[in-house]
Write a protein that holds these residues in place. Structure first.
Motif, short mmCIF file in Angstrom:
data_model
loop_
_atom_site.label_atom_id
_atom_site.label_comp_id
_atom_site.label_asym_id
_atom_site.label_seq_id
_atom_site.Cartn_x
_atom_site.Cartn_y
_atom_site.Cartn_z
N GLN A 49 48.75 106.54 33.65
CA GLN A 49 49.23 107.10 32.40
C GLN A 49 50.76 107.12 32.35
O GLN A 49 51.36 106.84 31.32
CB GLN A 49 48.69 108.52 32.22
CG GLN A 49 47.19 108.63 32.13
CD GLN A 49 46.74 110.08 32.12
OE1 GLN A 49 46.87 110.78 33.12
NE2 GLN A 49 46.23 110.53 30.98
N ALA A 63 39.59 118.00 28.20
CA ALA A 63 39.33 119.16 27.34
C ALA A 63 38.62 120.27 28.11
O ALA A 63 38.86 121.46 27.87
CB ALA A 63 38.51 118.74 26.12
N ARG A 86 44.41 108.40 35.52
CA ARG A 86 43.19 108.80 34.79
C ARG A 86 42.05 107.87 35.17
O ARG A 86 42.23 106.66 35.29
CB ARG A 86 43.43 108.77 33.29
CG ARG A 86 42.23 109.21 32.44
CD ARG A 86 42.60 109.19 30.97
NE ARG A 86 41.50 109.66 30.13
CZ ARG A 86 40.54 108.85 29.64
NH1 ARG A 86 40.56 107.56 29.89
NH2 ARG A 86 39.59 109.36 28.89
N ARG A 93 52.48 118.57 32.87
CA ARG A 93 52.40 119.12 31.51
C ARG A 93 52.77 118.10 30.44
O ARG A 93 52.51 118.33 29.26
CB ARG A 93 53.28 120.36 31.40
CG ARG A 93 52.82 121.53 32.28
CD ARG A 93 53.61 122.79 32.02
NE ARG A 93 53.19 123.86 32.90
CZ ARG A 93 53.91 124.32 33.92
NH1 ARG A 93 55.10 123.78 34.17
NH2 ARG A 93 53.47 125.31 34.68
N GLN A 125 51.48 115.18 30.22
CA GLN A 125 50.32 114.33 29.97
C GLN A 125 49.09 115.20 29.69
O GLN A 125 48.94 116.28 30.29
CB GLN A 125 50.05 113.42 31.17
CG GLN A 125 51.16 112.43 31.44
CD GLN A 125 51.36 111.47 30.28
OE1 GLN A 125 50.44 110.79 29.85
NE2 GLN A 125 52.58 111.43 29.76
N PRO A 126 48.21 114.76 28.81
CA PRO A 126 47.04 115.58 28.47
C PRO A 126 46.05 115.69 29.63
O PRO A 126 45.88 114.74 30.40
CB PRO A 126 46.42 114.84 27.29
CG PRO A 126 46.89 113.43 27.43
CD PRO A 126 48.26 113.51 28.03
N SER A 127 45.42 116.84 29.74
CA SER A 127 44.35 117.07 30.70
C SER A 127 43.01 116.97 29.98
O SER A 127 42.96 117.05 28.74
CB SER A 127 44.50 118.45 31.35
OG SER A 127 45.71 118.53 32.07
#
Length: 266
Positions: free
Chosen positions: A191, A48, A263, A42, A44-46
């Motif tokens: 990341q 879209a 990523r 949570r 780190q961004p996932s």
């Protein structure tokens, strides 16, 4: 790291098949690791749009509900090489598409997964092979969240057994720097990474070893024990492990948790 998973796959699989009925009651550290990985994920961004989620090495599937809640519109694939683990997960009503396969040889198309998850399965793998498969199946911009174990894992057991014989009793766990290097070679961007320490506790050594066996972690090296431990060997092992008894009277085993957020470049 010697590729125990590759060389002794059938032995490892049989051990996890046998452990399926007892896994849930003994997997305290595994559950804690999955919760750490969820919290870490949570941060780190996932992507879209997540169309497909893969739980690679899902075991009995405890994190599947949380993954489904995070990505309610995505297809969730639960993959494990143990049919017994998958059967147990299905009986528990885990919502997923179940696949029996090897995470080093995924039966998935290139660029077909947007969110790759794996909690405490990669320690059985060749880092280069497993991470190359991660990169292959991830879509451009897709991410992987991985929990594995580092070199201090079970160091108490390794030390205690050295007082008994020169056999291999604990696998050679890969260090974080090697995981980071292998990630780059595979074509993945790091990341974030973290290390934490988890512990399992028991009042006696027999219970600690029973917990390890109950989760299926039986296959430990490339040499078979020439003879059983025997009474004298067991006494020597128990005596050596006593040096790790805590002030509160409990014995502990260390789990060196490595968390990776990776990523695939878009």
């Amino acid at each position: 790291m010697s590729n125990v998973f590759g060389q002794y796959k059938s032995k490892v699989r049989r051990a996890f098949d046998r452990a399926a009925p007892t896994y849930g009651s003994a997997a305290h550290v595994q559950d804690a690791a999955a919760q750490r990985l969820l919290a870490f994920s949570r941060t780190q961004p996932s992507p879209a749009h997540v169309r497909r989620v893969l739980d690679a090495g899902c075991g009995t599937g405890q994190p599947l509900a949380a993954l489904s809640a995070c990505f309610p519109s995505a297809q969730c694939i639960a993959l494990d090489f143990s049919t017994a683990m998958l059967t147990h997960a299905a009986r528990e009503g885990r919502a997923a598409h179940f696949v029996c396969a090897d995470i080093e040889r995924l039966p998935l198309d290139d660029a077909s997964v947007d969110f790759y998850w794996s909690s405490l399965a990669f320690q059985w793998c060749s880092p280069e092979t497993a991470l190359s498969e991660v990169c292959r199946v991830l879509s451009p911009g897709g991410v992987a969240r991985i929990a594995t174990l580092g070199p201090r894992t079970l160091h108490e057991l390794r030390t205690a057994f050295s007082a008994v014989d020169d056999g291999v009793h604990v696998i050679d766990f890969t260090g974080v720097e090697d995981w980071l290097t292998a990630s780059g070679i595979a074509g993945l961007t790091v990341q974030l990474y973290m290390q934490e320490t988890l512990f399992d506790f028991a009042s006696d050594l027999r219970t600690l070893l029973g917990n390890i066996k109950a989760i299926g972690a039986r296959t430990v090296g490339n040499r078979e024990r020439q003879r059983t431990l025997g009474r004298k060997g067991w006494q020597a092992l128990r005596s050596a492990y006593e040096t790790f008894r805590r002030p509160d009277g409990l014995l502990s085993t260390t789990y060196d948790l490595i968390l990776l957020a990776l990523r695939k470049p878009a």
